[in-house]
Design a protein around this motif. Sequence first.
Motif, PDB file in Angstrom:
ATOM      1  N   MET A   1       9.691  46.530 123.780  1.00 53.70           N
ATOM      2  CA  MET A   1       9.220  47.896 123.648  1.00 53.70           C
ATOM      3  C   MET A   1       8.092  47.982 122.624  1.00 53.70           C
ATOM      4  O   MET A   1       7.117  48.681 122.832  1.00 53.70           O
ATOM      5  CB  MET A   1      10.409  48.770 123.236  1.00 53.70           C
ATOM      6  CG  MET A   1      10.086  50.222 123.205  1.00 53.70           C
ATOM      7  SD  MET A   1       9.808  50.771 124.887  1.00 53.70           S
ATOM      8  CE  MET A   1       9.632  52.476 124.640  1.00 53.70           C
ATOM      9  N   LEU A   2       8.254  47.256 121.534  1.00 48.25           N
ATOM     10  CA  LEU A   2       7.229  47.263 120.499  1.00 48.25           C
ATOM     11  C   LEU A   2       5.916  46.659 121.005  1.00 48.25           C
ATOM     12  O   LEU A   2       4.832  47.153 120.690  1.00 48.25           O
ATOM     13  CB  LEU A   2       7.716  46.510 119.264  1.00 48.25           C
ATOM     14  CG  LEU A   2       6.750  46.497 118.077  1.00 48.25           C
ATOM     15  CD1 LEU A   2       6.459  47.911 117.607  1.00 48.25           C
ATOM     16  CD2 LEU A   2       7.306  45.653 116.952  1.00 48.25           C
ATOM     17  N   ALA A   3       6.025  45.608 121.824  1.00 49.72           N
ATOM     18  CA  ALA A   3       4.829  44.972 122.368  1.00 49.72           C
ATOM     19  C   ALA A   3       4.050  45.942 123.259  1.00 49.72           C
ATOM     20  O   ALA A   3       2.812  45.955 123.234  1.00 49.72           O
ATOM     21  CB  ALA A   3       5.200  43.722 123.145  1.00 49.72           C
ATOM     22  N   LEU A   4       4.767  46.758 124.023  1.00 44.25           N
ATOM     23  CA  LEU A   4       4.090  47.734 124.878  1.00 44.25           C
ATOM     24  C   LEU A   4       3.386  48.800 124.045  1.00 44.25           C
ATOM     25  O   LEU A   4       2.285  49.244 124.397  1.00 44.25           O
ATOM     26  CB  LEU A   4       5.085  48.383 125.824  1.00 44.25           C
ATOM     27  CG  LEU A   4       5.639  47.476 126.928  1.00 44.25           C
ATOM     28  CD1 LEU A   4       6.705  48.215 127.712  1.00 44.25           C
ATOM     29  CD2 LEU A   4       4.526  47.009 127.829  1.00 44.25           C
ATOM     30  N   LEU A   5       4.000  49.204 122.958  1.00 44.11           N
ATOM     31  CA  LEU A   5       3.376  50.187 122.077  1.00 44.11           C
ATOM     32  C   LEU A   5       2.118  49.620 121.432  1.00 44.11           C
ATOM     33  O   LEU A   5       1.091  50.291 121.365  1.00 44.11           O
ATOM     34  CB  LEU A   5       4.367  50.629 121.004  1.00 44.11           C
ATOM     35  CG  LEU A   5       3.854  51.674 120.018  1.00 44.11           C
ATOM     36  CD1 LEU A   5       3.450  52.941 120.747  1.00 44.11           C
ATOM     37  CD2 LEU A   5       4.893  51.963 118.964  1.00 44.11           C
TER      38      LEU A   5
END
Length: 55
Positions: A1-5
């Motif tokens: 999720m953090l990578a997508l953000l």
Amino acid sequence: MLALLVLLLQVLVVALVVGALGYLAHRHPALATPLMVAMGGAAVLAVCIVPIAIR
């Protein structure tokens, strides 16, 4: 999720930088063709984003 953000934020930064380069070249046409400057900036920033997106 953090990578997508992080990827989303990088895309927004790329759009901001490309827009700024296009605006700068448009206001000062002696510097370069606005489209070439904007695309050159996008290519340089894409080189930084692709390794993160692949990971």
